[in-house]
Design an enzyme around this catalytic site. Sequence first.
Site, PDB file in Angstrom:
ATOM      1  N   GLY A 126       0.845  -1.274  -0.024  1.00 52.20           N
ATOM      2  CA  GLY A 126      -0.205  -0.223  -0.102  1.00 52.20           C
ATOM      3  C   GLY A 126       0.870   1.253   0.059  1.00 52.20           C
ATOM      4  N   ASP A 146      -4.854   1.978  10.536  1.00 50.06           N
ATOM      5  CA  ASP A 146      -6.166   1.635  10.541  1.00 50.06           C
ATOM      6  C   ASP A 146      -6.383   1.217  12.218  1.00 50.06           C
ATOM      7  OD1 ASP A 146      -8.701   0.153  10.454  1.00 50.06           O
ATOM      8  OD2 ASP A 146      -8.408  -0.312   8.514  1.00 50.06           O
ATOM      9  N   LYS A 165      -7.036   6.412  10.496  1.00 50.98           N
ATOM     10  CA  LYS A 165      -8.601   6.197  11.080  1.00 50.98           C
ATOM     11  C   LYS A 165      -8.542   6.259  12.545  1.00 50.98           C
ATOM     12  CE  LYS A 165     -10.382   3.281   7.261  1.00 50.98           C
ATOM     13  NZ  LYS A 165     -10.877   1.747   7.012  1.00 50.98           N
ATOM     14  N   PHE A 217     -14.622   1.849   4.746  1.00 51.80           N
ATOM     15  CA  PHE A 217     -13.686   1.200   3.884  1.00 51.80           C
ATOM     16  C   PHE A 217     -13.325   2.138   2.668  1.00 51.80           C
ATOM     17  CE2 PHE A 217     -11.089  -2.456   2.902  1.00 51.80           C
ATOM     18  CZ  PHE A 217     -11.187  -2.723   1.799  1.00 51.80           C
ATOM     19  N   VAL A 218     -12.032   2.500   2.661  1.00 48.14           N
ATOM     20  CA  VAL A 218     -11.450   3.377   1.429  1.00 48.14           C
ATOM     21  C   VAL A 218     -10.385   2.841   0.591  1.00 48.14           C
ATOM     22  CG1 VAL A 218     -11.814   5.725   2.871  1.00 48.14           C
ATOM     23  CG2 VAL A 218      -9.842   4.228   2.952  1.00 48.14           C
TER      24      VAL A 218
HETATM   25  C1  PRP Z   1      -2.610  -2.235   5.160  1.00 46.93           C
HETATM   26  C2  PRP Z   1      -1.786  -0.931   5.530  1.00 46.93           C
HETATM   27  C3  PRP Z   1      -1.125  -1.217   6.588  1.00 46.93           C
HETATM   28  C4  PRP Z   1      -1.958  -2.062   7.362  1.00 46.93           C
HETATM   29  C5  PRP Z   1      -2.656  -1.243   8.375  1.00 46.93           C
HETATM   30  O1  PRP Z   1      -2.014  -2.963   4.622  1.00 46.93           O
HETATM   31  O2  PRP Z   1      -1.024  -0.709   4.191  1.00 46.93           O
HETATM   32  O3  PRP Z   1       0.223  -1.649   6.234  1.00 46.93           O
HETATM   33  O4  PRP Z   1      -3.252  -2.404   6.324  1.00 46.93           O
HETATM   34  O5  PRP Z   1      -3.693  -1.780   8.975  1.00 46.93           O
HETATM   35  P1  PRP Z   1      -3.929  -1.789  10.759  1.00 46.93           P
HETATM   36  O6  PRP Z   1      -3.395  -0.412  11.201  1.00 46.93           O
HETATM   37  O7  PRP Z   1      -5.132  -2.343  11.058  1.00 46.93           O
HETATM   38  O8  PRP Z   1      -2.619  -2.781  11.265  1.00 46.93           O
HETATM   39  P2  PRP Z   1      -2.380  -4.416   4.136  1.00 46.93           P
HETATM   40  O9  PRP Z   1      -2.305  -5.595   5.122  1.00 46.93           O
HETATM   41  O10 PRP Z   1      -3.859  -4.199   3.723  1.00 46.93           O
HETATM   42  O11 PRP Z   1      -1.287  -4.882   2.681  1.00 46.93           O
HETATM   43  P3  PRP Z   1      -1.437  -4.013   1.633  1.00 46.93           P
HETATM   44  O12 PRP Z   1      -0.499  -2.695   2.090  1.00 46.93           O
HETATM   45  O13 PRP Z   1      -0.562  -4.885   0.708  1.00 46.93           O
HETATM   46  O14 PRP Z   1      -2.616  -3.582   1.111  1.00 46.93           O
END
Ligand code: PRP
Length: 183
Positions: free
Chosen positions: A48, A107, A135, A156-157
Amino acid sequence: MNLTDVSADLANVLYTQEQIDARIAEMAAQIDQDYADKNLLMVGILNGAVMTMADLSRSLTIHCEMDWMAISSYGSGVSSSGVVRILKDMNTSIVGRDVLIVEDIVDTGLTLSYLVENLRSRNPASIEIAAAFRKPEALKKQVDVKYVGFDIPNEFVVGFGLDYAGKYRNLRGLGVLSPKVYA
Ligand code: PRP
């Protein structure tokens, strides 16, 4: 991909790419100041953070190095599993380095609280966090995010690196995904 290309999938638009660009520039100006006399190592959390890293690093006027980690905390669905594991570690040693973790979103905070603890044990000179979005209502573990782009509602964004089932990462801007897409 622009917000208008997927407008049918979005409940609403939170930020246009122009608004994100302006905020990233402000964050970069702060980082410029704070790391002026340091040797900055930015560590992006795949996948991400790719957009945040690309835009934030290029908005700096100081030098930085970049490295990457991959950490799993979500499945392909919409809620955090709380399961955190390192899928790919950095290539660089961070001993004595000024590390800035770069994230797209904080998140629940579970990913970052695990990560900061893990990286602290490797004896860097300092560790701070930069995240494009946060968030506050979703937070389950307190994490100190020094550089935050925007605090957003607990919805959900997608866009600016954030995906749903692998899609929308390449969307310019940030929108709330319509529930009909993941129902
Ligand atoms: C998302 C984002 C953070 C994490 C945050 O990654 O990039 O790393 O979730 O969530 P949290 O605060 O609830 O721990 P994701 O695991 O979706 O992987 P991605 O970056 O590959 O989409």
